[in-house]
Design a protein around this motif. Structure first.
Motif, mmCIF file in Angstrom:
data_model
loop_
_atom_site.group_PDB
_atom_site.id
_atom_site.type_symbol
_atom_site.label_atom_id
_atom_site.label_comp_id
_atom_site.label_asym_id
_atom_site.label_seq_id
_atom_site.Cartn_x
_atom_site.Cartn_y
_atom_site.Cartn_z
ATOM 1 N N GLU A 1 0.819 -1.215 0.000
ATOM 2 C CA GLU A 1 0.000 0.000 0.000
ATOM 3 C C GLU A 1 0.848 1.258 0.000
ATOM 4 O O GLU A 1 0.402 2.314 -0.474
ATOM 5 N N GLN A 2 2.070 1.165 0.501
ATOM 6 C CA GLN A 2 2.956 2.331 0.578
ATOM 7 C C GLN A 2 3.867 2.468 -0.631
ATOM 8 O O GLN A 2 4.583 3.470 -0.753
ATOM 9 N N MET A 3 3.869 1.505 -1.525
ATOM 10 C CA MET A 3 4.718 1.571 -2.712
ATOM 11 C C MET A 3 4.214 2.635 -3.676
ATOM 12 O O MET A 3 3.014 2.815 -3.859
ATOM 13 N N GLU B 1 9.645 -0.052 -9.632
ATOM 14 C CA GLU B 1 10.938 -0.602 -9.221
ATOM 15 C C GLU B 1 10.878 -1.132 -7.793
ATOM 16 O O GLU B 1 11.440 -2.188 -7.488
ATOM 17 N N GLU B 2 10.185 -0.408 -6.908
ATOM 18 C CA GLU B 2 10.016 -0.886 -5.531
ATOM 19 C C GLU B 2 9.264 -2.206 -5.514
ATOM 20 O O GLU B 2 9.627 -3.131 -4.774
ATOM 21 N N ALA B 3 8.193 -2.286 -6.319
ATOM 22 C CA ALA B 3 7.387 -3.501 -6.362
ATOM 23 C C ALA B 3 8.209 -4.682 -6.867
ATOM 24 O O ALA B 3 8.170 -5.779 -6.297
ATOM 25 N N GLU B 4 8.970 -4.470 -7.933
ATOM 26 C CA GLU B 4 9.754 -5.550 -8.517
ATOM 27 C C GLU B 4 10.856 -6.014 -7.574
ATOM 28 O O GLU B 4 11.078 -7.223 -7.400
ATOM 29 N N CYS B 5 11.557 -5.066 -6.967
ATOM 30 C CA CYS B 5 12.655 -5.412 -6.060
ATOM 31 C C CYS B 5 12.136 -6.130 -4.817
ATOM 32 O O CYS B 5 12.705 -7.137 -4.380
ATOM 33 N N TRP C 1 -3.739 -8.709 -5.043
ATOM 34 C CA TRP C 1 -3.088 -7.547 -5.653
ATOM 35 C C TRP C 1 -3.342 -7.456 -7.144
ATOM 36 O O TRP C 1 -3.546 -6.359 -7.676
ATOM 37 N N ILE C 2 -3.319 -8.584 -7.854
ATOM 38 C CA ILE C 2 -3.527 -8.500 -9.304
ATOM 39 C C ILE C 2 -4.970 -8.118 -9.636
ATOM 40 O O ILE C 2 -5.250 -7.690 -10.762
ATOM 41 N N ALA C 3 -5.855 -8.245 -8.663
ATOM 42 C CA ALA C 3 -7.250 -7.832 -8.866
ATOM 43 C C ALA C 3 -7.490 -6.391 -8.412
ATOM 44 O O ALA C 3 -8.617 -5.897 -8.472
ATOM 45 N N SER C 4 -6.437 -5.719 -7.965
ATOM 46 C CA SER C 4 -6.557 -4.342 -7.481
ATOM 47 C C SER C 4 -6.886 -3.391 -8.627
ATOM 48 O O SER C 4 -6.606 -3.658 -9.796
ATOM 49 N N ALA C 5 -7.483 -2.265 -8.265
ATOM 50 C CA ALA C 5 -7.740 -1.224 -9.265
ATOM 51 C C ALA C 5 -6.521 -0.340 -9.476
ATOM 52 O O ALA C 5 -6.492 0.466 -10.410
ATOM 53 N N GLU C 6 -5.502 -0.485 -8.621
ATOM 54 C CA GLU C 6 -4.304 0.333 -8.700
ATOM 55 C C GLU C 6 -3.180 -0.406 -9.431
ATOM 56 O O GLU C 6 -3.041 -1.626 -9.291
ATOM 57 N N ALA C 7 -2.363 0.331 -10.158
ATOM 58 C CA ALA C 7 -1.334 -0.286 -10.991
ATOM 59 C C ALA C 7 -0.212 -0.921 -10.180
ATOM 60 O O ALA C 7 0.207 -2.061 -10.467
ATOM 61 N N ILE C 8 0.311 -0.232 -9.157
ATOM 62 C CA ILE C 8 1.483 -0.740 -8.442
ATOM 63 C C ILE C 8 1.187 -2.049 -7.709
ATOM 64 O O ILE C 8 1.993 -2.988 -7.790
ATOM 65 N N PRO C 9 0.060 -2.184 -6.992
ATOM 66 C CA PRO C 9 -0.241 -3.497 -6.415
ATOM 67 C C PRO C 9 -0.338 -4.597 -7.472
ATOM 68 O O PRO C 9 0.097 -5.732 -7.238
ATOM 69 N N GLN C 10 -0.884 -4.269 -8.629
ATOM 70 C CA GLN C 10 -0.964 -5.264 -9.696
ATOM 71 C C GLN C 10 0.432 -5.686 -10.147
ATOM 72 O O GLN C 10 0.704 -6.884 -10.316
ATOM 73 N N VAL C 11 1.299 -4.714 -10.360
ATOM 74 C CA VAL C 11 2.675 -5.029 -10.745
ATOM 75 C C VAL C 11 3.312 -5.934 -9.706
ATOM 76 O O VAL C 11 3.945 -6.951 -10.033
ATOM 77 N N CYS C 12 3.144 -5.591 -8.442
ATOM 78 C CA CYS C 12 3.730 -6.392 -7.367
ATOM 79 C C CYS C 12 3.161 -7.806 -7.376
ATOM 80 O O CYS C 12 3.894 -8.788 -7.259
ATOM 81 N N ASP D 1 -2.564 -0.555 -18.574
ATOM 82 C CA ASP D 1 -1.357 0.150 -18.136
ATOM 83 C C ASP D 1 -0.114 -0.600 -18.609
ATOM 84 O O ASP D 1 -0.019 -1.820 -18.469
ATOM 85 N N ALA D 2 0.852 0.126 -19.151
ATOM 86 C CA ALA D 2 2.034 -0.512 -19.734
ATOM 87 C C ALA D 2 2.865 -1.252 -18.688
ATOM 88 O O ALA D 2 3.378 -2.351 -18.950
ATOM 89 N N LEU D 3 3.008 -0.681 -17.487
ATOM 90 C CA LEU D 3 3.789 -1.339 -16.439
ATOM 91 C C LEU D 3 3.117 -2.629 -15.992
ATOM 92 O O LEU D 3 3.774 -3.653 -15.768
ATOM 93 N N VAL D 4 1.801 -2.587 -15.848
ATOM 94 C CA VAL D 4 1.058 -3.781 -15.454
ATOM 95 C C VAL D 4 1.150 -4.841 -16.543
ATOM 96 O O VAL D 4 1.348 -6.033 -16.264
ATOM 97 N N ALA D 5 1.015 -4.414 -17.792
ATOM 98 C CA ALA D 5 1.085 -5.364 -18.905
ATOM 99 C C ALA D 5 2.441 -6.061 -18.956
ATOM 100 O O ALA D 5 2.526 -7.269 -19.207
ATOM 101 N N ARG D 6 3.501 -5.304 -18.708
ATOM 102 C CA ARG D 6 4.841 -5.907 -18.732
ATOM 103 C C ARG D 6 4.986 -6.951 -17.626
ATOM 104 O O ARG D 6 5.514 -8.047 -17.853
ATOM 105 N N ALA D 7 4.515 -6.612 -16.422
ATOM 106 C CA ALA D 7 4.603 -7.558 -15.308
ATOM 107 C C ALA D 7 3.724 -8.778 -15.549
ATOM 108 O O ALA D 7 4.127 -9.922 -15.283
ATOM 109 N N ALA D 8 2.513 -8.554 -16.075
ATOM 110 C CA ALA D 8 1.619 -9.675 -16.361
ATOM 111 C C ALA D 8 2.201 -10.578 -17.432
ATOM 112 O O ALA D 8 2.100 -11.813 -17.353
ATOM 113 N N GLY D 9 2.833 -9.970 -18.439
ATOM 114 C CA GLY D 9 3.452 -10.768 -19.494
ATOM 115 C C GLY D 9 4.544 -11.679 -18.961
ATOM 116 O O GLY D 9 4.655 -12.841 -19.372
ATOM 117 N N LYS D 10 5.352 -11.153 -18.041
ATOM 118 C CA LYS D 10 6.398 -11.978 -17.430
ATOM 119 C C LYS D 10 5.793 -13.142 -16.664
ATOM 120 O O LYS D 10 6.280 -14.282 -16.731
#
Length: 220
Positions: free
Chosen positions: A98-100, A104-108, A127-138, A174-183
């Motif tokens: 929630e504080q991210m 980069e913080e999420a990935e690390c 988290w992947i069901a969140s409406a926010e991008a950073i929790p999804q990335v994480c 979101d491009a960041l979410v898409a990249r993380a989801a693709g991985k």
């Protein structure tokens, strides 16, 4: 680092900040700020250098928690590397996520800490069901690491993962979410032939990206 590492927490924090200042990469710091990584302080220290230095620092809850509270890029990343997993649980993981503020913080944090927390997969699905991008990335980065470690979701969880990933990979996502989801999808496909087939079916059903708009003639 050849200096003696202080034992008390206040001195240790000062030592870490001074050392980070000595490692500063001004070009990288400026580039990160231009890309939106707006911290109070960003020394631009390369991630591999932080990872190597983390091996020399104390791995204690107190130090990691103190570093996480700093609005300094390198301190936040070091916090994930230094936090003992036995002192970290899913409730604290939720607080950190929630504080991210940055991917980069999420990935690390996903790579160095969250993927080793017992029971973290349930949180990752939240988290992947969140409406926010950073929790999804994480969430996607945690699941990717778990898949790499050999974790195989149930048929129901696998279907839920692919449903969420399909939304994350949609053209307008979101491009960041898409990249993380693709991985995460790529790692999921390596679990078994059944997982690979299910993921390929999902990918084939994705809508095509819209064609770029035709260039408009310049006004005379």
């Amino acid at each position: 680092m050849t200096q003696t590492i202080p034992a008390d927490l206040p001195s240790l924090l000062r030592y870490i900040k001074r050392s980070l200042h000595g490692m500063m990469n001004g070009v990288a710091s400026a580039s990160m700020r231009q890309k939106g990584l707006q911290y109070k302080v960003n020394f631009g220290v390369e991630l591999p250098r932080l990872q190597a230095w983390a091996a020399e620092l104390p791995h204690t809850y107190e130090l990691a928690a103190a570093l996480w509270k700093e609005d300094i890029r390198e301190c936040r990343l070091l916090a994930a590397m230094l936090m003992p997993v036995e002192r970290f649980d899913t409730e604290l993981a939720q607080v950190w996520v929630e504080q991210m503020r940055f991917a980069e913080e999420a990935e690390c944090t996903a790579m160095h800490l969250l993927c080793r927390v017992p029971g973290i997969s349930q949180k990752a699905f939240e988290w992947i069901a969140s409406a926010e991008a950073i929790p999804q990335v994480c969430g996607y980065m945690v699941l990717a690491r778990l898949f790499m470690q050999g974790a195989a979701p149930s048929e129901r969880d696998g279907a839920e993962f692919l449903d969420q990933a399909a939304a994350a990979l949609a053209p307008a996502a979101d491009a960041l979410v898409a990249r993380a989801a693709g991985k995460a999808v790529m790692k999921y496909m390596q679990i078994s032939t059944a997982c690979e087939a299910a993921a390929e079916q999902m990918l084939q059903a994705l809508p095509a990206s819209p064609a770029p708009a035709a260039p408009q003639p310049e006004a005379l």
